[in-house]
Motif scaffolding. Structure first.
Motif, PDB file in Angstrom:
ATOM      1  N   SER A 261      38.225 -21.885 -37.374  1.00  0.00           N
ATOM      2  CA  SER A 261      37.625 -20.612 -37.788  1.00  0.00           C
ATOM      3  C   SER A 261      38.710 -19.632 -38.236  1.00  0.00           C
ATOM      4  O   SER A 261      38.531 -18.926 -39.232  1.00  0.00           O
TER       5      SER A 261
ATOM      6  N   ASP B  74      30.533 -20.525 -40.652  1.00  0.00           N
ATOM      7  CA  ASP B  74      31.330 -20.779 -39.454  1.00  0.00           C
ATOM      8  C   ASP B  74      30.506 -21.504 -38.391  1.00  0.00           C
ATOM      9  O   ASP B  74      29.418 -21.053 -38.042  1.00  0.00           O
ATOM     10  N   GLU B  75      31.028 -22.607 -37.894  1.00  0.00           N
ATOM     11  CA  GLU B  75      30.382 -23.446 -36.854  1.00  0.00           C
ATOM     12  C   GLU B  75      29.081 -24.089 -37.341  1.00  0.00           C
ATOM     13  O   GLU B  75      28.197 -24.406 -36.539  1.00  0.00           O
TER      14      GLU B  75
ATOM     15  N   THR C 111      33.159 -24.656 -41.149  1.00  0.00           N
ATOM     16  CA  THR C 111      33.985 -24.996 -39.984  1.00  0.00           C
ATOM     17  C   THR C 111      33.126 -25.623 -38.883  1.00  0.00           C
ATOM     18  O   THR C 111      31.904 -25.454 -38.881  1.00  0.00           O
TER      19      THR C 111
HETATM   20 MG    MG Z   1      35.544 -22.068 -34.637  1.00  0.00          MG
END
Ligand code: MG
Ligand code: ATP
Length: 205
Positions: A51, A136-137, A168
């Motif tokens: 991240s 993200d994620e 990510t």
């Molecule tokens: Mg992360």
């Protein structure tokens, strides 16, 4: 010239010749890389730095006056220094409002929360004014089946040509890896947490 100076001179000459050969190769590669294109980048693996690398690129883009948007598929109450900084710089953030998996232990609630953020992410992925989208994620939403992989792949592949997308998360899906232009797998060599050190402000969050 003494023996030592002679040796030094030979070393310098060899180094210069080696660097000249390297420069020719690098220059040829740079000259051959002429295409411009919106990239799909994947940052995956078990090590720390996914991240934070993604946010580094968002900060870079914003620093050039480009427009970015971030969808964070994590619990929204988790504080995050880059969100404080970048949302202050005009980057929209869409974050899951409810807790996540081990907190909620409620699959239906998690799916709904993921879907709300995904709808905002989809708007970013169709917005031609946005240059960089960070998801993200995202990988966890796909591994838990909170989001449909085909729908995500379609939205990413149909985005505006110039738009860069950063994904990510650990255990990235093979389909996303194949579609991506740049993939980095961050390996865990060691992490302070395993030595009993808690997450540090400014480094871990
Ligand atoms: Mg992360
Ligand atoms: P970062 O946001 O620091 O770049 P990351 O995105 O690579 O980390 P995540 O899996 O999203 O990693 O986890 C985020 C948090 O967990 C961070 O506080 C990070 O330091 C920590 N973390 C990441 N990898 C590990 C690991 N291998 N062991 C323990 N903690 C980790």
């Amino acid at each position: 010239m003494n023996e030592n100076n002679k040796k030094q001179q030979i070393r310098n000459e060899r180094h210069q010749a080696r660097m000249a050969r390297l420069k020719t190769k690098v220059d040829a590669k740079i000259a051959a890389a002429t295409d411009d294109k919106g990239l799909l980048l994947v940052l995956t693996g078990n090590g720390k730095g996914k991240s934070s690398s993604g946010f580094g690129m968002v900060a870079r883009a914003v620093g050039h006056g480009l427009k970015a948007g971030v969808a964070q598929f994590i619990k929204g109450t988790w504080e995050c220094g880059e969100r404080n900084l970048l949302s202050g710089a005009g980057v929209p953030f869409f974050v899951m409002k409810t807790g996540f998996t081990w907190d909620t232990q409620d699959r239906e609630k998690d799916t709904q929360a993921a879907e709300v953020v995904w709808q905002e992410a989809k708007k970013l992925l169709t917005d031609v004014s946005i240059d960089v989208v960070m998801l993200d994620e995202l990988t966890y939403m796909l591994s838990y089946d909170y989001l449909d992989l085909d729908e995500v792949l379609d939205a990413i592949s149909q985005r505006p040509d110039h738009q860069h997308v950063i994904v990510t998360g650990r255990g990235c899906q093979q389909e996303l890896i194949e579609m991506a232009d740049t993939v980095s797998e961050v390996q865990n060599t060691k992490h302070a947490f395993d030595a009993g050190i808690k997450a540090q402000k400014g480094i871990d969050w």
